[in-house]
Design a protein around this motif. Sequence first.
Motif, PDB file in Angstrom:
ATOM      1  N   GLY A 128     -13.262  35.335   4.269  1.00 48.65           N
ATOM      2  CA  GLY A 128     -12.727  36.177   3.343  1.00 48.65           C
ATOM      3  C   GLY A 128     -12.194  37.532   3.385  1.00 48.65           C
ATOM      4  N   HIS A 129     -11.106  37.993   2.731  1.00 54.41           N
ATOM      5  CA  HIS A 129     -10.664  39.335   3.062  1.00 54.41           C
ATOM      6  C   HIS A 129     -10.124  39.966   1.635  1.00 54.41           C
ATOM      7  CE1 HIS A 129      -8.359  41.472   6.582  1.00 54.41           C
ATOM      8  NE2 HIS A 129      -9.069  42.330   5.389  1.00 54.41           N
ATOM      9  N   GLU A 169       0.366  29.805  14.122  1.00 52.17           N
ATOM     10  CA  GLU A 169      -0.780  30.345  15.064  1.00 52.17           C
ATOM     11  C   GLU A 169      -0.307  30.000  16.251  1.00 52.17           C
ATOM     12  OE1 GLU A 169      -3.114  32.085  14.002  1.00 52.17           O
ATOM     13  OE2 GLU A 169      -3.257  31.878  11.860  1.00 52.17           O
ATOM     14  N   GLY A 210      -8.272  36.959  -0.478  1.00 55.37           N
ATOM     15  CA  GLY A 210      -7.975  35.915  -0.001  1.00 55.37           C
ATOM     16  C   GLY A 210      -9.199  34.972   0.797  1.00 55.37           C
ATOM     17  N   ILE A 211      -9.279  33.647   0.524  1.00 60.48           N
ATOM     18  CA  ILE A 211     -10.551  33.006   1.091  1.00 60.48           C
ATOM     19  C   ILE A 211      -9.824  31.824   1.646  1.00 60.48           C
ATOM     20  CG2 ILE A 211     -12.350  31.499   0.196  1.00 60.48           C
ATOM     21  CD1 ILE A 211     -13.267  33.398  -1.485  1.00 60.48           C
ATOM     22  N   VAL A 235     -11.026  22.752  12.358  1.00 55.75           N
ATOM     23  CA  VAL A 235     -10.323  23.420  11.269  1.00 55.75           C
ATOM     24  C   VAL A 235     -10.774  25.120  10.998  1.00 55.75           C
ATOM     25  CG1 VAL A 235     -10.554  21.344  10.056  1.00 55.75           C
ATOM     26  CG2 VAL A 235     -12.095  22.829   9.563  1.00 55.75           C
ATOM     27  N   LEU A 236     -11.357  25.628  12.165  1.00 59.00           N
ATOM     28  CA  LEU A 236     -11.262  27.123  11.714  1.00 59.00           C
ATOM     29  C   LEU A 236      -9.951  27.849  12.117  1.00 59.00           C
ATOM     30  CD1 LEU A 236     -14.533  27.902  14.066  1.00 59.00           C
ATOM     31  CD2 LEU A 236     -14.439  28.257  11.706  1.00 59.00           C
ATOM     32  N   ARG A 237      -9.136  27.421  12.661  1.00 57.50           N
ATOM     33  CA  ARG A 237      -7.869  28.247  12.862  1.00 57.50           C
ATOM     34  C   ARG A 237      -6.714  26.833  12.893  1.00 57.50           C
ATOM     35  NH1 ARG A 237      -6.068  32.866  13.488  1.00 57.50           N
ATOM     36  NH2 ARG A 237      -8.218  33.640  14.132  1.00 57.50           N
ATOM     37  N   THR A 238      -6.345  26.763  11.932  1.00 57.29           N
ATOM     38  CA  THR A 238      -5.085  25.752  12.042  1.00 57.29           C
ATOM     39  C   THR A 238      -3.930  26.177  11.516  1.00 57.29           C
ATOM     40  OG1 THR A 238      -5.703  24.970   9.548  1.00 57.29           O
ATOM     41  CG2 THR A 238      -6.781  23.921  11.539  1.00 57.29           C
ATOM     42  N   PHE A 280      -3.489  25.256   6.323  1.00 61.60           N
ATOM     43  CA  PHE A 280      -4.838  25.283   5.753  1.00 61.60           C
ATOM     44  C   PHE A 280      -4.673  25.478   4.232  1.00 61.60           C
ATOM     45  CE2 PHE A 280      -4.924  29.868   5.736  1.00 61.60           C
ATOM     46  CZ  PHE A 280      -3.911  30.276   6.530  1.00 61.60           C
ATOM     47  N   ILE A 331      -0.687  42.837   6.127  1.00 61.48           N
ATOM     48  CA  ILE A 331      -0.732  42.647   4.922  1.00 61.48           C
ATOM     49  C   ILE A 331      -0.668  44.268   4.139  1.00 61.48           C
ATOM     50  CG2 ILE A 331      -2.119  42.044   2.582  1.00 61.48           C
ATOM     51  CD1 ILE A 331      -2.160  39.406   4.053  1.00 61.48           C
TER      52      ILE A 331
HETATM   53  P1  ATP Z   1      -7.405  35.767  11.320  1.00 63.04           P
HETATM   54  O1  ATP Z   1      -7.446  37.024  11.708  1.00 63.04           O
HETATM   55  O2  ATP Z   1      -8.451  34.947  11.556  1.00 63.04           O
HETATM   56  O3  ATP Z   1      -6.099  35.023  11.809  1.00 63.04           O
HETATM   57  P2  ATP Z   1      -6.014  36.781   8.961  1.00 63.04           P
HETATM   58  O4  ATP Z   1      -6.959  37.972   8.739  1.00 63.04           O
HETATM   59  O5  ATP Z   1      -4.777  36.637   9.539  1.00 63.04           O
HETATM   60  O6  ATP Z   1      -7.119  35.486   9.860  1.00 63.04           O
HETATM   61  P3  ATP Z   1      -5.975  36.560   6.107  1.00 63.04           P
HETATM   62  O7  ATP Z   1      -4.503  36.650   5.903  1.00 63.04           O
HETATM   63  O8  ATP Z   1      -6.828  37.685   5.746  1.00 63.04           O
HETATM   64  O9  ATP Z   1      -6.283  36.147   7.475  1.00 63.04           O
HETATM   65  O10 ATP Z   1      -6.024  35.209   5.200  1.00 63.04           O
HETATM   66  C1  ATP Z   1      -7.097  35.275   4.425  1.00 63.04           C
HETATM   67  C2  ATP Z   1      -8.105  33.832   4.758  1.00 63.04           C
HETATM   68  O11 ATP Z   1      -7.690  32.748   5.279  1.00 63.04           O
HETATM   69  C3  ATP Z   1      -9.087  34.420   6.044  1.00 63.04           C
HETATM   70  O12 ATP Z   1     -10.095  35.214   5.607  1.00 63.04           O
HETATM   71  C4  ATP Z   1      -9.275  33.171   6.329  1.00 63.04           C
HETATM   72  O13 ATP Z   1     -10.505  32.662   5.725  1.00 63.04           O
HETATM   73  C5  ATP Z   1      -8.201  32.288   6.184  1.00 63.04           C
HETATM   74  N1  ATP Z   1      -7.299  32.001   7.412  1.00 63.04           N
HETATM   75  C6  ATP Z   1      -6.314  32.743   7.769  1.00 63.04           C
HETATM   76  N2  ATP Z   1      -5.704  32.081   8.798  1.00 63.04           N
HETATM   77  C7  ATP Z   1      -6.296  30.812   8.929  1.00 63.04           C
HETATM   78  C8  ATP Z   1      -6.083  29.758   9.802  1.00 63.04           C
HETATM   79  N3  ATP Z   1      -5.239  29.895  10.739  1.00 63.04           N
HETATM   80  N4  ATP Z   1      -6.811  28.564   9.640  1.00 63.04           N
HETATM   81  C9  ATP Z   1      -7.515  28.516   8.891  1.00 63.04           C
HETATM   82  N5  ATP Z   1      -7.925  29.449   7.795  1.00 63.04           N
HETATM   83  C10 ATP Z   1      -7.391  30.795   7.748  1.00 63.04           C
END
Ligand code: ATP
Length: 613
Positions: free
Chosen positions: A415-416, A148, A448-449, A155-158, A161, A211
């Motif tokens: 989650g997604h 990132e 994913g979660i 820990v919201l964006r690491t 994880f 994805i």
């Molecule tokens: P974002 O848009 O926040 O970068 P993403 O859409 O790339 O996330 P996904 O690939 O959908 O993330 O990953 C599934 C789940 O993993 C996300 O819904 C989120 O909860 C978690 N997640 C993704 N990136 C991170 C991160 N850098 N740190 C912590 N949790 C994460």
Amino acid sequence: MPLMKWTKFFIPTTKEVPADASVPSHQLMIRAGMIRQVVAGAYSYLPVGYRTLRKVENIVREEMNRAGAIELHMPAMHPVEWWEETGRLKTVDVLLRLGPPGDEDWRSRVVLGPTHEEVITEIARAYLTSYKQLPVNLYQIQTKFRGEARPKSGVLRTREFLMKDAYSFHSRKEGPGGLDETYQTMYDAYCRIFARCGLPYLVVEAESGPIGGDASHEFMVPTEAGEDILVEAEDGSYAANLERAEVAPLEDSQDGTNAPLQEVHTPGHSTIEEVSGFLGCEAAKMIKTIIYEAEGQPLVALVRGDHEVNEAKLARAARVSWVVAADAALIQKVTGAEVGFAGPVGLNARFITDQAVSIMHDGVTGANKTDYHITGVNPGRDFEMKEIADIRMAVEGDRAPNGSALVFRKCIEVGHVFKLGTKYSDAMKAHYIDTDGKSKPLIMGCYGIGVNRIMAAAIESMHDDKGICWPVSIAPFQVVICALDLREQEVVKVAEKLHDELEAAGVDVLLDDRDARPGFKFNDAELIGVPIRITVGKRGLADGIVEITTRHDHQTQKVPPDQAVATVRRLIDDLTPNCPLKKGTGTSPDGVFTGASGSTLGASPLFQRTPKA
Ligand code: ATP
Ligand code: MG
């Protein structure tokens, strides 16, 4: 049973918060002694933090198992070759590679998994060879690595994880055992997971991003700390990620005079602000002309000067898999001018006109000639609009496709879920033999979660100025017993007895046996967010009572010690987020969206108080 005593545990609460900790979850997790940063984007989970992380993980695991998914474990190290097979070595910008490309060393052939489609598809290719083995849904709870650019907000964006990722394989899309059925099952399981974790969540239509695939929904927690923008219709009929949100067509204001085209000299003025300032016209009167490269071909997007191109919508409208902003060389080749003077009049390239541009009158745009613009541009008259579509970002004031006003909210994606289709099985040739004896690509879904993110999102939506207000389901401890007057034998005796009885009743209980003032102990208990506190003191015992206080509403009841356990158990039941198993409650991927006020969450007492942002 050994007593779970504060003095014997490890709870390094602190007043010191690093200057860069700006969001509440980051500040509170550090103050509560839950996490400690190791490098940017990677944290140690100290015992209190780890207890909550494990509780979230357990809820996720229970619900995945209940939904029929099967747990496995895959490594973080993947061979570069598999990422080359799917083409994602180039497109996933957060991919971490152990060594530089081209090097002989083994490290150059290894990446750290940001997600596991490649690894699971290789497993499917090896083992899922007949329709008889389908469907199957495999999941893991495992550490992901992503480079990132800006790890932030605790820990919201690491960069490292814990993710729960599940992948389903099917021989068909519809019907029993099909992708649609498992997608619905996962969707329902996600609703249960977030409800059980006490999160006020929403489900929105999402863009599937790198994805890929044809349908996807995101589970969002509205909070100021979020980096996603949720766009909702005021009447509740529509909700989508800003990356996806559609807008109703604007109406033609008929505000033109059909002015003639006129070339104007605008030396050195190329941006919308510069030109609108120089010519004294509003940005909304300008036609912004942006050149992209789409699957290797030039593609021109036209939007109003005060609007932004939505690249996902543009790619969809153009029916291409990707678009990237063109470099200066391509822009010059297409327009014959320096960057900043592009316009649709006389431009020989494929272009897509945004609906809001298609109804403009007497607009201003680049002349495809360095240092010149043209005024009096009337779309349709001065350039042909072969393709008109909604290709811009929604803005305040826009309406949803059904006409209801759109409102914008920040939120966190927790989650997604995706319907992948055959994107990965095609790329990696993961085929099975169908009933008709033919070889076909497996149909896939993925789900994913973010486990750590759930924890932080819960704090963001449930805290006050004293600290965290954990939902009882994921609190590190459900009950803390504050024993005051530790020199009194009776106090110690009652506190320890309550501890043992609660523990025997299956309650997670911590005994605060520190020799400290009551206020100090109460503050710590509130900081780490224990939902129920029992206060045992000399004076109370003299009156024949102990006090039981709930963290979220500061309500206290006085009960005789021998009724304390029953009272606590009742409180825990009342506070546990209500989440019936009945199908159809909460949300549905068929309808666009049902909010957190739907029946699943509305029933929980946790949601009747207003969370403090
Ligand atoms: P974002 O848009 O926040 O970068 P993403 O859409 O790339 O996330 P996904 O690939 O959908 O993330 O990953 C599934 C789940 O993993 C996300 O819904 C989120 O909860 C978690 N997640 C993704 N990136 C991170 C991160 N850098 N740190 C912590 N949790 C994460
Ligand atoms: Mg996502």
